[in-house]
Design an enzyme around this catalytic site. Sequence first.
Site, short mmCIF file in Angstrom:
data_model
loop_
_atom_site.label_atom_id
_atom_site.label_comp_id
_atom_site.label_asym_id
_atom_site.label_seq_id
_atom_site.Cartn_x
_atom_site.Cartn_y
_atom_site.Cartn_z
N PHE A 155 -2.02 3.20 -1.11
CA PHE A 155 -2.82 1.99 -1.39
C PHE A 155 -3.41 1.99 -2.79
CE2 PHE A 155 -6.42 4.74 -0.28
CZ PHE A 155 -7.36 4.33 -1.21
N LYS A 210 8.50 0.63 1.04
CA LYS A 210 7.55 0.45 2.15
C LYS A 210 6.17 0.65 1.52
CE LYS A 210 4.98 1.88 4.84
NZ LYS A 210 3.54 1.46 4.74
N GLU A 260 0.18 -0.63 3.74
CA GLU A 260 -0.14 -1.83 4.53
C GLU A 260 -1.51 -2.40 4.14
OE1 GLU A 260 0.06 1.29 5.28
OE2 GLU A 260 -0.88 1.86 7.19
N SER A 265 -1.04 10.91 0.82
CA SER A 265 -1.89 12.06 1.14
C SER A 265 -1.03 13.29 1.48
CB SER A 265 -2.79 11.72 2.33
OG SER A 265 -1.98 11.41 3.45
N CYS A 269 -5.39 9.64 -7.76
CA CYS A 269 -4.97 11.03 -7.52
C CYS A 269 -5.25 11.89 -8.74
CB CYS A 269 -3.49 11.10 -7.18
SG CYS A 269 -2.47 10.66 -8.58
N GLU A 314 -10.25 16.69 -0.51
CA GLU A 314 -10.16 15.49 -1.35
C GLU A 314 -11.04 14.41 -0.72
OE1 GLU A 314 -6.46 13.18 -1.30
OE2 GLU A 314 -6.63 12.96 -3.47
P1 NAD Z 1 -1.43 7.81 3.03
O1 NAD Z 1 -0.77 9.12 3.08
O2 NAD Z 1 -2.38 7.44 4.10
O3 NAD Z 1 -0.33 6.63 3.01
C1 NAD Z 1 0.78 6.68 2.13
C2 NAD Z 1 1.95 5.93 2.78
O4 NAD Z 1 2.32 6.62 3.97
C3 NAD Z 1 1.61 4.51 3.18
O5 NAD Z 1 2.71 3.67 2.90
C4 NAD Z 1 1.35 4.60 4.68
O6 NAD Z 1 1.70 3.43 5.37
C5 NAD Z 1 2.25 5.75 5.12
N1 NAD Z 1 1.69 6.52 6.24
C6 NAD Z 1 0.38 6.71 6.52
N2 NAD Z 1 0.24 7.49 7.61
C7 NAD Z 1 1.50 7.79 8.04
C8 NAD Z 1 2.01 8.57 9.09
N3 NAD Z 1 1.21 9.19 9.96
N4 NAD Z 1 3.35 8.69 9.23
C9 NAD Z 1 4.17 8.07 8.35
N5 NAD Z 1 3.74 7.31 7.32
C10 NAD Z 1 2.42 7.17 7.14
O7 NAD Z 1 -2.13 7.71 1.58
P2 NAD Z 1 -3.11 6.58 1.04
O8 NAD Z 1 -4.43 6.72 1.71
O9 NAD Z 1 -2.45 5.27 1.04
O10 NAD Z 1 -3.23 7.03 -0.49
C11 NAD Z 1 -4.18 7.95 -0.95
C12 NAD Z 1 -3.59 9.33 -1.11
O11 NAD Z 1 -2.47 9.29 -1.99
C13 NAD Z 1 -4.55 10.32 -1.72
O12 NAD Z 1 -4.44 11.55 -1.06
C14 NAD Z 1 -4.06 10.45 -3.16
O13 NAD Z 1 -4.39 11.66 -3.80
C15 NAD Z 1 -2.60 10.32 -2.97
N6 NAD Z 1 -1.94 9.93 -4.21
C16 NAD Z 1 -1.20 10.88 -4.85
C17 NAD Z 1 -0.59 10.56 -6.05
C18 NAD Z 1 0.21 11.59 -6.77
O14 NAD Z 1 0.99 11.21 -7.63
N7 NAD Z 1 0.06 12.87 -6.48
C19 NAD Z 1 -0.70 9.27 -6.58
C20 NAD Z 1 -1.43 8.32 -5.86
C21 NAD Z 1 -2.05 8.66 -4.67
#
Ligand code: NAD
Length: 499
Positions: free
Chosen positions: A150, A174, A177, A227, A282, A384
């Site tokens: 997000f 994808k 959401e 994450s 991040c 985090e």
């Molecule tokens: P998230 O892991 O909750 O979601 C990421 C994606 O995975 C979304 O599209 C979501 O719909 C999907 N998803 C969520 N739960 C799932 C599950 N149980 N099974 C399968 N798919 C699932 O992450 P977020 O909250 O959207 O983003 C924040 C996180 O992203 C933070 O931890 C941040 O550090 C990380 N991030 C990392 C970088 C990097 O380059 N290292 C860059 C941006 C964000």
Amino acid sequence: MTARIPHFIDGRQHPGTSGRQGDVYDPATGDVTGRVDYATAAEVHAAVKTAQAALPGWAGTPPVQRARVMFRYKALIETHLDDLAALLTAEHGKVFSDAKGEMLRGLEVVEFACGIPHLLKGEFSENVGTNIDSFSMRQPVGVVACITPFNFPAMVPLWMFPMAIACGNTVIVKPSEKDPSVTNRLAELALEAGLPKGVLNVVHGDKVAVDALLTDPGVGAISFVGSTAVGEYIYQTGCAHGKRVQALCGAKNHMLVMPDADIDKAADALMGAGYGAAGERCMAISVAVAVGDQVGDRLIEALEPRVRALKVGPGMDPDSEMGPLITAQHRDKVKGYVDLGVDEGADLVVDGRDLHLQGYENGFFLGGCLFDRVQPHMRIYKEEIFGPVLSVVRAPDFKSAVDLVNGHEYGNGTSIFTQNGDAARSFAHNCNIGMVGVNVPIPVPMAFHTFGGWKRSAFGDHGMYGMDAVRFYTKQKTVTARWPTGIAAGAEFTMPVMR
Ligand code: NAD
């Protein structure tokens, strides 16, 4: 008004049929502004079939023509930059100037993708044997799935799909959401730039959609950013299904403030890096390591008034420096970490928990929070938080500061503020971290380098964009060819050698 946010498949909007949808909010007001369709597994598999059907035509399109689409795409994004940034702010909440910055960082990858004919050039060796030449070529992997977070709803998709497409793959994105609209708009603009239908598709949804992508045999590679818990699952499941996977994940980024650093400049840098985008980056700095005796006191003295003066407000207000968090649930989680920090015994120097904004009482706002004397055993240090919470840790000397950075489970980014070249060089060489800044608080590499963390901040061998993107989104083939044929008669059973 509540807008419906459909999938975008085969060059057109595609309303979902699952009957499942998710709410999308304006985080500044707390209002539901959209309902995004959640795909079923069957809808995802149909989208993969569409991407597979578009693959031979696109993979066979000469790279120079793919590059021309990217040039037109770059121009279209520039034309629509303000609209895209406003759409992004409306669903994410970050301030408009920051949303424009996000768009521009994503645009840089499109600019890099314009050079794809050069980037795909292979190697050639003449006469590796008598009349035998060897050459390599890079061919697309196939259908690539991009699963994005997000916090950068435009930039992270742009890290992925322009390079995947330029390399000759077809793509399914994808998006998160929570703020899905800007990705649909980016897909529409790609079509307008001349990208054939079916090359870039967007399916929305939750775990159901992601699991369908992870297991569909038609998907060749998965790019994930999100994450660590989800990224590890994506990496393991995708690999178990025979796919190439890169997963970039969570972080806890430290900035060392050395005794010789200019404290005012370091404090200014920490404000942007800690509280910009409400800490939902991040590469946000969430830990300031004050190195040496008096640096901690001087740093807190410089930071406290700055954090108190932080202008928190809706993203479209030009006076706002920091917007709301993404959802009420996430705001409450971050608030919970601040409660925890107090319980754990850290000094809460600035408490942003009680922020009230007139006219925005239902927005997902939290004021900037500043902790001092945070200890490495505390959960607020280890985990985090992903919000506007900066922790100051005091380290007696440079070595213990480096040990602290290296001992943390995450290894995304780090920074050192100093005027001492020896310390800067030693830190850059010895820290166990993927991206390092020297007097630069957020060292996000440019598009022609590669973005990627170490340790539990990434799974898989490739980072995003730069030459790693070419390696990840292509398979290398090596041809060994004899012309004129001149093959001696008779079978040869020994290993061919050149001596
Ligand atoms: P998230 O892991 O909750 O979601 C990421 C994606 O995975 C979304 O599209 C979501 O719909 C999907 N998803 C969520 N739960 C799932 C599950 N149980 N099974 C399968 N798919 C699932 O992450 P977020 O909250 O959207 O983003 C924040 C996180 O992203 C933070 O931890 C941040 O550090 C990380 N991030 C990392 C970088 C990097 O380059 N290292 C860059 C941006 C964000």
